[in-house]
Design an enzyme around this catalytic site. Structure first.
Site, PDB file in Angstrom:
ATOM      1  N   ARG A  87       0.897  -1.232   0.135  1.00 12.48           N
ATOM      2  CA  ARG A  87      -0.103   0.069   0.039  1.00 12.48           C
ATOM      3  C   ARG A  87       0.982   1.222  -0.036  1.00 12.48           C
ATOM      4  O   ARG A  87       0.424   2.186  -0.608  1.00 12.48           O
ATOM      5  CB  ARG A  87      -1.202   0.049   1.102  1.00 12.48           C
ATOM      6  N   GLU A  90       2.013   1.491  -3.328  1.00 14.07           N
ATOM      7  CA  GLU A  90       0.852   1.984  -4.428  1.00 14.07           C
ATOM      8  C   GLU A  90       0.608   3.436  -4.187  1.00 14.07           C
ATOM      9  O   GLU A  90       0.535   4.221  -5.204  1.00 14.07           O
ATOM     10  CB  GLU A  90      -0.202   1.102  -3.859  1.00 14.07           C
ATOM     11  N   SER A 113      14.670  16.067   2.804  1.00 15.22           N
ATOM     12  CA  SER A 113      15.708  15.211   3.190  1.00 15.22           C
ATOM     13  C   SER A 113      15.039  13.954   3.862  1.00 15.22           C
ATOM     14  O   SER A 113      14.045  13.908   4.498  1.00 15.22           O
ATOM     15  CB  SER A 113      16.330  15.794   4.356  1.00 15.22           C
TER      16      SER A 113
END
Length: 145
Positions: A87, A90, A113
């Site tokens: 997930r 994704e 960063s």
């Protein structure tokens, strides 16, 4: 025309128009990150919204049609081994390019960063089921030429 080709035309037209992603999102009455991701090819854009974007940016009909297509999202096979990790992959595959555009628009040429960085996970109650809130908090590092 592919969604990728349409996204490149949207990027160029946005710069030519002088509009920010935030101004476009306001004009189409959609959330900022969703709008940016959709116009970069990660979501199908509803017809009326695609037409409005076409008018705002002076896009031709082929671009407006391509914005309305369903995208193909290819998962990283390594990420597919764990549903939670998948997930995150994704979410970054879909929203990563939009977040990059928005960071550059807001801060200029640079990166977030991952060394001077904080991350937090929290639970937020919601009537439809608790929500997972993940916060990335990284120092902006500008490119210096």
């Amino acid at each position: 025309m592919t969604k990728t080709e349409a996204a490149e035309q949207v990027r160029a037209a946005r710069i030519r128009s002088g509009l920010t992603w935030a101004e476009i999102a306001t004009r189409v009455d959609k959330p900022l990150v969703w709008t940016t991701a959709a116009l970069l090819g990660q979501h199908p854009v509803p017809g009326d919204t695609a037409a409005t974007v076409g008018e705002l940016l002076g896009l031709d009909e082929a671009v407006v049609e391509a914005l309305q297509l369903q995208p193909t999202r290819t998962p990283d096979p390594a990420a597919a081994q764990d549903p939670t990790v998948y997930r995150f992959h994704e979410a970054l595959a879909v929203y990563g390019p939009a977040l990059k555009e928005l960071i550059h628009e807001e801060f200029g040429d640079g990166i977030m960063s991952a060394i001077n960085f904080k991350v937090d996970v929290a639970r937020r109650a919601d009537p439809d089921g608790d929500r997972v809130v993940v916060t990335f908090d990284g120092k902006f590092l500008d490119y210096r030429w």
